[in-house]
Design an enzyme around this catalytic site. Sequence first.
Site, mmCIF file in Angstrom:
data_model
loop_
_atom_site.group_PDB
_atom_site.id
_atom_site.type_symbol
_atom_site.label_atom_id
_atom_site.label_comp_id
_atom_site.label_asym_id
_atom_site.label_seq_id
_atom_site.Cartn_x
_atom_site.Cartn_y
_atom_site.Cartn_z
ATOM 1 N N ASP A 127 0.820 -1.214 0.000
ATOM 2 C CA ASP A 127 0.000 0.000 0.000
ATOM 3 C C ASP A 127 0.864 1.278 0.000
ATOM 4 O OD1 ASP A 127 -2.548 1.159 -0.005
ATOM 5 O OD2 ASP A 127 -3.291 -0.270 1.469
ATOM 6 N N TRP A 162 -3.194 3.420 -5.829
ATOM 7 C CA TRP A 162 -4.478 4.047 -6.204
ATOM 8 C C TRP A 162 -4.396 4.914 -7.463
ATOM 9 C CZ3 TRP A 162 -2.609 6.415 -1.344
ATOM 10 C CH2 TRP A 162 -2.592 5.498 -0.292
ATOM 11 N N GLY A 163 -3.409 4.652 -8.309
ATOM 12 C CA GLY A 163 -3.294 5.421 -9.549
ATOM 13 C C GLY A 163 -2.556 6.739 -9.395
ATOM 14 N N ASP A 184 -10.424 3.241 -3.472
ATOM 15 C CA ASP A 184 -11.062 2.029 -2.962
ATOM 16 C C ASP A 184 -12.497 1.858 -3.454
ATOM 17 O OD1 ASP A 184 -8.703 1.912 -1.638
ATOM 18 O OD2 ASP A 184 -9.571 1.689 0.372
HETATM 19 C C1 GLA Z 1 -6.062 1.064 1.347
HETATM 20 C C2 GLA Z 1 -6.206 0.106 0.166
HETATM 21 C C3 GLA Z 1 -7.313 -0.894 0.451
HETATM 22 C C4 GLA Z 1 -7.014 -1.639 1.756
HETATM 23 C C5 GLA Z 1 -6.831 -0.650 2.892
HETATM 24 C C6 GLA Z 1 -6.358 -1.310 4.166
HETATM 25 O O1 GLA Z 1 -7.172 1.903 1.465
HETATM 26 O O2 GLA Z 1 -6.453 0.798 -1.031
HETATM 27 O O3 GLA Z 1 -7.446 -1.806 -0.623
HETATM 28 O O4 GLA Z 1 -5.857 -2.415 1.593
HETATM 29 O O5 GLA Z 1 -5.876 0.347 2.548
HETATM 30 O O6 GLA Z 1 -6.188 -0.407 5.209
#
Ligand code: GLA
Length: 373
Positions: A127, A162-163, A184
């Site tokens: 992440d 996330w891009g 998300d």
């Molecule tokens: C981010 C990621 C999610 C998930 C959460 C966990 O938001 O994009 O897919 O893994 O963290 O905290």
Amino acid sequence: MFPKKPPMGFNTWNTFGENINDEMIRQTADAMADTGLLKAGYEYLVIDDCWSERKRDAVTGKIIPDKNKFPNGMKAVSDYVHSKGLKFGMYSCAGVLTCAGYPGSFDHEFLDAETFAEYGADFLKYDYCFRPHDVNGTILYRRISMALQNCGRDILLSACNWGADNVHDWIRSTGSGMYRSTGDINDSFTSFRDIFLSQVNNFKYSAPGCFNDIDMLTVGMHNKGNVASAGCTDTEYRLEFALWCMAGAPLMLGCDVRSIDDTTLKLVTNPYLLRIDQDEECRPLFQVKGEGGNIYVRILSGGELAIMLVNFSEHKWPVFFPFEHIGLPTSVKKGLALTNAFTGENEGVEKEYIRKPVEPHDCAIYIAKVVDL
Ligand code: GLA
């Protein structure tokens, strides 16, 4: 690890969030094997955020599994997952903390990669929260990738930024096997629609070795769990799944597979849809001009095509798709033989165009072959 096809599996986050533990992971592994999900290709069982203690071990510096959630440690869980024929996935973060505030891997990348190798991990979701902003994101993914490539185990790196930071431009060069390109998902039509639409022009960056990951599926969640929102109808779920397959995206289930319902199981193991998702040529979809809806086409191996007619609107419309836009002019005496990818039924041969009424939030999806008329 260099995946040749979009990875498939299950991830804990959408349903379970922080409520993960040894028992539910083992039950999930059982369910993946017993329901036929594994046989259909869903091979990774990935534990997302919230699996560790809040602090690293004071002596070794290692991340420690939460003693209440995972009283037998992580190797025991991983051994059980492997005993079912599945692969085991873990989660960490490029920053000092994970998104939920547990220890992140920043400046511990090599130690953590070794720890994940000791667990027997085959997959690492990585992440992007809490990263020091004076360090370039590209470097952070290069670091963890370097650490994984030298940890003694073949571990697929699943980047999750996330891009951000024009990720499409550089992520393949880091050695990642897939990369999240959007924020998300939540369990609603608007969420999966907007995620898909935001990437229509970016699937060209998705190819063997590194796939554009548009997030874990909400299919079959029925609005229960961590990313509950407006919820979806079964029609919307089948649209979501078909879009992910047209995208050639990784298919990570997010519903509780221990209690997966028959409609969902049938949908996510549908061989025609999976054949589209997993096509060995991994070509990107392209959008075609037409009327009444969105039309996506993908060239598959063996001279076949995947064709999808989508109605994202609130009204029933006839979708009109002229074949001249895919390189089949009316002057040639050829048409398309259509197999309905939801049912497997042969729907005959169409010449020059398809005109088909599609219900709101629904789609038609075909595997097609060019035939002489
Ligand atoms: C981010 C990621 C999610 C998930 C959460 C966990 O938001 O994009 O897919 O893994 O963290 O905290």
